[in-house]
Design a protein around this motif. Structure first.
Motif, mmCIF file in Angstrom:
data_model
loop_
_atom_site.group_PDB
_atom_site.id
_atom_site.type_symbol
_atom_site.label_atom_id
_atom_site.label_comp_id
_atom_site.label_asym_id
_atom_site.label_seq_id
_atom_site.Cartn_x
_atom_site.Cartn_y
_atom_site.Cartn_z
ATOM 1 N N ARG A 296 0.837 -1.206 0.000
ATOM 2 C CA ARG A 296 0.000 0.000 0.000
ATOM 3 C C ARG A 296 0.872 1.257 0.000
ATOM 4 O O ARG A 296 0.566 2.226 -0.677
ATOM 5 C CB ARG A 296 -0.935 0.016 1.207
ATOM 6 C CG ARG A 296 -2.069 -0.962 1.102
ATOM 7 C CD ARG A 296 -3.038 -0.726 2.264
ATOM 8 N NE ARG A 296 -4.001 -1.765 2.365
ATOM 9 C CZ ARG A 296 -5.169 -1.769 1.729
ATOM 10 N NH1 ARG A 296 -5.487 -0.776 0.953
ATOM 11 N NH2 ARG A 296 -5.999 -2.767 1.885
ATOM 12 N N ILE A 297 1.955 1.231 0.758
ATOM 13 C CA ILE A 297 2.870 2.382 0.809
ATOM 14 C C ILE A 297 3.520 2.563 -0.560
ATOM 15 O O ILE A 297 3.592 3.673 -1.082
ATOM 16 C CB ILE A 297 3.929 2.211 1.922
ATOM 17 C CG1 ILE A 297 3.246 2.273 3.290
ATOM 18 C CG2 ILE A 297 5.016 3.275 1.815
ATOM 19 C CD1 ILE A 297 4.136 1.874 4.457
ATOM 20 N N LYS B 190 2.357 1.641 -3.442
ATOM 21 C CA LYS B 190 1.327 2.099 -4.371
ATOM 22 C C LYS B 190 1.088 3.597 -4.191
ATOM 23 O O LYS B 190 1.005 4.340 -5.166
ATOM 24 C CB LYS B 190 0.025 1.327 -4.155
ATOM 25 C CG LYS B 190 -1.094 1.739 -5.076
ATOM 26 C CD LYS B 190 -2.318 0.899 -4.812
ATOM 27 C CE LYS B 190 -3.463 1.285 -5.706
ATOM 28 N NZ LYS B 190 -4.662 0.478 -5.448
ATOM 29 N N LYS B 191 0.999 4.040 -2.959
ATOM 30 C CA LYS B 191 0.760 5.462 -2.679
ATOM 31 C C LYS B 191 1.925 6.315 -3.199
ATOM 32 O O LYS B 191 1.704 7.360 -3.820
ATOM 33 C CB LYS B 191 0.564 5.664 -1.177
ATOM 34 C CG LYS B 191 0.046 7.032 -0.801
ATOM 35 C CD LYS B 191 -0.543 6.965 0.602
ATOM 36 C CE LYS B 191 -1.241 8.231 0.988
ATOM 37 N NZ LYS B 191 -2.486 8.474 0.297
ATOM 38 N N GLN C 212 1.737 6.335 -7.025
ATOM 39 C CA GLN C 212 0.671 7.200 -7.523
ATOM 40 C C GLN C 212 1.029 8.677 -7.352
ATOM 41 O O GLN C 212 0.725 9.493 -8.216
ATOM 42 C CB GLN C 212 -0.658 6.872 -6.839
ATOM 43 C CG GLN C 212 -1.232 5.554 -7.316
ATOM 44 C CD GLN C 212 -2.566 5.217 -6.686
ATOM 45 O OE1 GLN C 212 -2.984 5.813 -5.694
ATOM 46 N NE2 GLN C 212 -3.244 4.238 -7.265
ATOM 47 N N THR C 213 1.689 9.008 -6.259
ATOM 48 C CA THR C 213 2.144 10.394 -6.057
ATOM 49 C C THR C 213 3.170 10.757 -7.124
ATOM 50 O O THR C 213 3.115 11.841 -7.715
ATOM 51 C CB THR C 213 2.742 10.568 -4.645
ATOM 52 O OG1 THR C 213 1.739 10.261 -3.682
ATOM 53 C CG2 THR C 213 3.255 11.980 -4.426
ATOM 54 N N ASP D 1 -3.798 2.836 -12.032
ATOM 55 C CA ASP D 1 -3.498 3.985 -11.169
ATOM 56 C C ASP D 1 -4.189 5.249 -11.678
ATOM 57 O O ASP D 1 -4.777 6.001 -10.903
ATOM 58 C CB ASP D 1 -1.985 4.229 -11.084
ATOM 59 C CG ASP D 1 -1.278 3.251 -10.161
ATOM 60 O OD1 ASP D 1 -1.957 2.519 -9.410
ATOM 61 O OD2 ASP D 1 -0.026 3.228 -10.190
ATOM 62 N N GLU E 104 -7.889 5.039 -10.921
ATOM 63 C CA GLU E 104 -8.130 5.232 -9.492
ATOM 64 C C GLU E 104 -7.971 6.699 -9.095
ATOM 65 O O GLU E 104 -8.700 7.205 -8.233
ATOM 66 C CB GLU E 104 -7.151 4.367 -8.688
ATOM 67 C CG GLU E 104 -7.485 4.268 -7.222
ATOM 68 C CD GLU E 104 -6.586 3.268 -6.516
ATOM 69 O OE1 GLU E 104 -6.005 3.659 -5.489
ATOM 70 O OE2 GLU E 104 -6.462 2.123 -7.001
ATOM 71 N N LEU E 105 -7.024 7.397 -9.730
ATOM 72 C CA LEU E 105 -6.766 8.801 -9.410
ATOM 73 C C LEU E 105 -7.641 9.775 -10.202
ATOM 74 O O LEU E 105 -7.573 10.987 -10.000
ATOM 75 C CB LEU E 105 -5.286 9.135 -9.662
ATOM 76 C CG LEU E 105 -4.282 8.417 -8.761
ATOM 77 C CD1 LEU E 105 -2.867 8.593 -9.296
ATOM 78 C CD2 LEU E 105 -4.399 8.929 -7.337
#
Length: 192
Positions: free
Chosen positions: A4-5, A7-8, A11-12, A43, A46-47
Motif C-alpha cells: 500500500r505504501i 502504491k501510494k 501514484q504520487t 493507477d 483510481e486517481l
C-alpha cells in the motif's frame, strides 16, 4: 502494508510526472515507474486522471478560453497551455500536406506559423501584431513528427512584448524565434 505504501508513493510520483510532463504516454510512464502499462492505467483510473488524449483535450479547452489577441481558429497547431502575458504551449503534427513532395521535409512556413501564432496567443492584449521576428531553423522536420512549441514572454516595454519561442520534436530543438509583438491598444504606462 508495504504494498500500500509503495502504491501510494507510485501514484504520487505518477501525478508529479504528469504535472511536469502532461504528454507522457502510459508506456513512457510505465518505463519511468518500472511497472506495467496496465498498472499505470489502473493507477490513472483510481486517481481520476484521463488518458493522454483526454488530458490534451482538457488542456486545449482551458487554454482556448483565455485567448485575447487571436481567435482560437487562427492558432496553427493545437494550443494546450496558456498563461496570458507569461507563457504558452502548442503542439502540431507534421502531415503529408505540410512537406515538400521530393524531400518529405516540412515547409518552413508551417513551423514559423506555429511559433508566430503562439507568440500572438500569449499577448495579454485585445489586438497585437508581429513587429519583429528573428528566426533560426535548427534541424529539418519530417512528416509524422510532433512539434511542441513553448513561448515565454521575456519582458514588456510599453506596448511591446519580447517573446522567445522554442520548438522541439521528440529528440531536439528544431526551431527558435525571438519575436517583438506590438499591442495596438493605447499604452497606459503600467508595463515600464
Amino acid at each position: 502494508m508495504r504494498l500500500r505504501i509503495q502504491k501510494k508513493v507510485r501514484q504520487t510520483t505518477l501525478q508529479e510526472k504528469l504535472q511536469s510532463s502532461p504528454f507522457l504516454t502510459d508506456g513512457e510512464l510505465a518505463v519511468l515507474l518500472n511497472v506495467s502499462v496496465q498498472t499505470i492505467r489502473l493507477d490513472r483510473l483510481e486517481l481520476g486522471i484521463p488518458e493522454l488524449r483526454g488530458r490534451t483535450k482538457q488542456m486545449a479547452e482551458s487554454a482556448q478560453d483565455k485567448l485575447k489577441a487571436i481567435a482560437s481558429g487562427e492558432i496553427i497547431g493545437e494550443l494546450i497551455d496558456l498563461e496570458l502575458g507569461v507563457q504558452g504551449i502548442s503542439v502540431m503534427m507534421i502531415t503529408p500536406d505540410m512537406v515538400f513532395e521530393k524531400t518529405k521535409i516540412a515547409r518552413g512556413h508551417y513551423v514559423f506559423s506555429q511559433a508566430n501564432s503562439l507568440a500572438l496567443a500569449v499577448i495579454d492584449a485585445p489586438t497585437a501584431l508581429t513587429g519583429v521576428a528573428n528566426v533560426k531553423y535548427k534541424s529539418p522536420v519530417h512528416v509524422g513528427e510532433k512539434l511542441v512549441a513553448k513561448a515565454e514572454v521575456m519582458r514588456t516595454r510599453g506596448n511591446k512584448y519580447f517573446i522567445w519561442v522554442k520548438t522541439r520534436n521528440e529528440k531536439q530543438e528544431v526551431f527558435r524565434a525571438k519575436f517583438i509583438m506590438v499591442s495596438l491598444e493605447p499604452w497606459n504606462g503600467e508595463n515600464e
